[in-house]
Design a protein around this motif. Sequence first.
Motif, PDB file in Angstrom:
ATOM      1  N   ASN A 511     -33.610 -41.332  23.389  1.00  0.00           N
ATOM      2  CA  ASN A 511     -33.547 -42.237  24.547  1.00  0.00           C
ATOM      3  C   ASN A 511     -32.972 -41.629  25.825  1.00  0.00           C
ATOM      4  N   SER A 512     -31.991 -40.713  25.704  1.00  0.00           N
ATOM      5  CA  SER A 512     -31.332 -40.255  26.933  1.00  0.00           C
ATOM      6  C   SER A 512     -31.188 -38.736  27.033  1.00  0.00           C
ATOM      7  N   HIS A 513     -31.760 -37.996  26.065  1.00  0.00           N
ATOM      8  CA  HIS A 513     -31.578 -36.546  26.066  1.00  0.00           C
ATOM      9  C   HIS A 513     -32.876 -35.836  26.455  1.00  0.00           C
ATOM     10  N   LEU A 514     -32.721 -34.774  27.206  1.00  0.00           N
ATOM     11  CA  LEU A 514     -33.872 -34.012  27.704  1.00  0.00           C
ATOM     12  C   LEU A 514     -34.036 -32.744  26.877  1.00  0.00           C
ATOM     13  N   LYS A 515     -35.228 -32.553  26.310  1.00  0.00           N
ATOM     14  CA  LYS A 515     -35.503 -31.347  25.524  1.00  0.00           C
ATOM     15  C   LYS A 515     -36.676 -30.637  26.172  1.00  0.00           C
ATOM     16  N   LEU A 516     -36.578 -29.313  26.323  1.00  0.00           N
ATOM     17  CA  LEU A 516     -37.612 -28.557  27.018  1.00  0.00           C
ATOM     18  C   LEU A 516     -37.491 -27.078  26.689  1.00  0.00           C
ATOM     19  N   VAL A 517     -38.481 -26.322  27.132  1.00  0.00           N
ATOM     20  CA  VAL A 517     -38.450 -24.861  27.082  1.00  0.00           C
ATOM     21  C   VAL A 517     -38.430 -24.393  28.527  1.00  0.00           C
ATOM     22  N   VAL A 518     -37.453 -23.543  28.879  1.00  0.00           N
ATOM     23  CA  VAL A 518     -37.317 -23.093  30.267  1.00  0.00           C
ATOM     24  C   VAL A 518     -37.716 -21.634  30.395  1.00  0.00           C
ATOM     25  N   THR A 519     -38.174 -21.304  31.599  1.00  0.00           N
ATOM     26  CA  THR A 519     -38.513 -19.916  31.925  1.00  0.00           C
ATOM     27  C   THR A 519     -38.123 -19.660  33.360  1.00  0.00           C
ATOM     28  N   GLN A 520     -37.923 -18.389  33.663  1.00  0.00           N
ATOM     29  CA  GLN A 520     -37.520 -18.020  35.019  1.00  0.00           C
ATOM     30  C   GLN A 520     -38.564 -17.150  35.694  1.00  0.00           C
ATOM     31  N   ASP A 521     -39.301 -16.447  34.889  1.00  0.00           N
ATOM     32  CA  ASP A 521     -40.271 -15.513  35.445  1.00  0.00           C
ATOM     33  C   ASP A 521     -41.630 -15.617  34.756  1.00  0.00           C
ATOM     34  N   GLY A 522     -41.794 -16.615  33.907  1.00  0.00           N
ATOM     35  CA  GLY A 522     -43.047 -16.790  33.192  1.00  0.00           C
ATOM     36  C   GLY A 522     -43.156 -15.944  31.943  1.00  0.00           C
ATOM     37  N   ARG A 523     -42.171 -15.049  31.719  1.00  0.00           N
ATOM     38  CA  ARG A 523     -42.241 -14.174  30.543  1.00  0.00           C
ATOM     39  C   ARG A 523     -41.163 -14.518  29.517  1.00  0.00           C
ATOM     40  N   HIS A 524     -39.935 -14.639  29.971  1.00  0.00           N
ATOM     41  CA  HIS A 524     -38.831 -14.936  29.062  1.00  0.00           C
ATOM     42  C   HIS A 524     -38.642 -16.450  28.976  1.00  0.00           C
ATOM     43  N   THR A 525     -38.673 -16.986  27.770  1.00  0.00           N
ATOM     44  CA  THR A 525     -38.498 -18.424  27.579  1.00  0.00           C
ATOM     45  C   THR A 525     -37.343 -18.683  26.605  1.00  0.00           C
ATOM     46  N   VAL A 526     -36.656 -19.808  26.816  1.00  0.00           N
ATOM     47  CA  VAL A 526     -35.553 -20.209  25.942  1.00  0.00           C
ATOM     48  C   VAL A 526     -35.609 -21.726  25.764  1.00  0.00           C
ATOM     49  N   ASP A 527     -35.374 -22.192  24.544  1.00  0.00           N
ATOM     50  CA  ASP A 527     -35.262 -23.621  24.298  1.00  0.00           C
ATOM     51  C   ASP A 527     -34.004 -24.154  24.976  1.00  0.00           C
ATOM     52  N   ALA A 528     -34.052 -25.414  25.393  1.00  0.00           N
ATOM     53  CA  ALA A 528     -32.883 -26.024  26.039  1.00  0.00           C
ATOM     54  C   ALA A 528     -32.827 -27.503  25.701  1.00  0.00           C
ATOM     55  N   ILE A 529     -31.625 -28.028  25.685  1.00  0.00           N
ATOM     56  CA  ILE A 529     -31.431 -29.466  25.505  1.00  0.00           C
ATOM     57  C   ILE A 529     -30.323 -29.925  26.439  1.00  0.00           C
ATOM     58  N   GLY A 530     -30.548 -31.058  27.091  1.00  0.00           N
ATOM     59  CA  GLY A 530     -29.561 -31.623  28.009  1.00  0.00           C
ATOM     60  C   GLY A 530     -29.195 -33.025  27.569  1.00  0.00           C
ATOM     61  N   PHE A 531     -28.038 -33.178  26.963  1.00  0.00           N
ATOM     62  CA  PHE A 531     -27.613 -34.498  26.487  1.00  0.00           C
ATOM     63  C   PHE A 531     -27.278 -35.398  27.673  1.00  0.00           C
ATOM     64  N   GLY A 532     -27.916 -36.568  27.690  1.00  0.00           N
ATOM     65  CA  GLY A 532     -27.708 -37.522  28.772  1.00  0.00           C
ATOM     66  C   GLY A 532     -28.407 -37.163  30.069  1.00  0.00           C
ATOM     67  N   LEU A 533     -29.322 -36.216  30.041  1.00  0.00           N
ATOM     68  CA  LEU A 533     -29.985 -35.750  31.275  1.00  0.00           C
ATOM     69  C   LEU A 533     -31.444 -36.200  31.357  1.00  0.00           C
ATOM     70  N   ALA A 534     -31.805 -37.263  30.642  1.00  0.00           N
ATOM     71  CA  ALA A 534     -33.202 -37.709  30.626  1.00  0.00           C
ATOM     72  C   ALA A 534     -33.697 -38.185  31.990  1.00  0.00           C
TER      73      ALA A 534
END
Length: 572
Positions: A511-534
């Motif tokens: 309900n309130s948490h944001l889950k995503l995969v982030v990248t900075q240059d299109g090559r390196h990716t990292v999973d991420a989760i932001g609790f309460g950041l939906a």
Amino acid sequence: MEKRWIRKPAPDPTQVRHLADTLRINEAIISLLCQRGVCSFEEARAYFRPSLDELPDPMLMRDMDRAVSRLERALHSGEKVLVFGDYDVDGTTSVALVYAYLCPFFGAERIDYYIPDRYQEGYGVSEAGIEYAVEHGFQLIIALDCGVKAVEKVVYANERGVDFIICDHHLPGEEIPAAVAVLDPKRADCPYPDKNLSGCGVGFKLMQAFSQSQGFDEEPLHNLLDLLVVSIAADIVPIFGENRILAYHGLRLLNDQSRPMRPGLDALHELAGLHNGTLNISSLVFGFAPRINAAGRMGDAKRSVAMLLAATKEDAIQKAGVVDKTNTERRGFDTSITKEALQMIEDSIALRNASSTVLFKQDWHKGVVGIVASRCIDKYYRPTIILTESNGKATGSARSVIGFDVHEAIGECADLLDQYGGHMYAAGLTMPVENVPAFQERFERIVAGRIRPEQLIPPVEIDGVLHLSEVTNSFYRVLCQMEPFGPGNPNPVFESGSVYAVPDSVRVVGNSHLKLVVTQDGRHTVDAIGFGLADYYEPIAKGFPFSMCYTVDMNEYRGVKSLQLRLKDIRL
């Protein structure tokens, strides 16, 4: 809630280069070490490999010689000793540690423990506890995590023929109790070098001094550091200096797969669902501490001590089950009272716009008011006091925000109070019910006149900037060697800018948490989760670039481990 990003000053480049030449590890880690005052190879060795040999001499503590002498006299003259402690985690672990260490020397028939009833006796040394000692023939009481302000109670005990050794870590009052010994590093006349010990830590130092005076092997005492690290975690004391050494070795005990865990802690470990992964300060704070605390909040804290001292896994599981049931009951009160308290603020324009929160309701459960105060700060970030009625008095707990001394502010209302005590960020207080309105008005005036506007915005302290390509498994492995993390040695927070979500990776969970995969240059990716950041879902899902601050974590799902960023905040 808006957050204030505070970027810590960069360390001296010369120091960074010098340490980098010595250690040859990732420069971001080197910068972190220098920021934390670790600037040489010797300091780095002590930081990464804390040694019990580096613990300060316990005899440096004021009155330690007197405490040891009195304990020796009790041991050799056949006297009985009562181990007395507060009803919170620090107090109950203190009692368990001191009782467990002394019991083999005194024998079970000459030593016992006592935890005051939170509701009938209140905080600290109680008359009922002294009467218990007199009735059962105890000539010496060792008070743990309390007692430094028990001036009248110690006089009463002396009149009844009972001596006191006080082991406390709270700020003393103007008068030191007339006990045989008052061990408290915060005494103005105490030369002990580390002022940040927990109450259990002060009890440990007494046992260390006693052990050394008797020429005992210290290994049995060191085997009790698993109890001490729980107190360090739960009491939120700074994890540097002596506390870092003690916490490091306590966690090593808890995570040592070659030996069985203490039955009571093992039972808590199972109940908290912490089977996977290594125990750390955070897992003790959120997994162990609430269950140990619950017994004191909701009833009889002796149940927690009995659980911690259980000799067998079966006995520990039975006792832990009772404690866990109590914790479930506590959560119910916590949830309902928090909802009620937040609604009281919502319904009042004056409360919504205030610089502080002071709420009073007669039927709130006394055992959870401190937790409710913390929950209110999560929503309204400002000094908060939650009061209820107990034994005809308004009594409650205070919690504060970064940089504001709530104990000092309460002290300026002392003429309205029966008693108060605590720390900069947490305190307890009692007053006549009729004084509550005057206290609310004065406390708000004091806070409003003193607190700075930025202190009303929760801060996120950022240690440094990382490119996502630097977030690797090897980087994380070195980062883990900086543990234990906690106050004074926090889990490093990094910032990365101009990042965006990998297309179709963004989703809302729970309900309130944001889950995503982030990248900075299109090559390196990292999973991420932001609790309460939906709330950031829509712009991020649309591909808007953003900056983020985060800690680096390892996530395990269905047996597969992968690096994951725990987002603290996002800026579009």
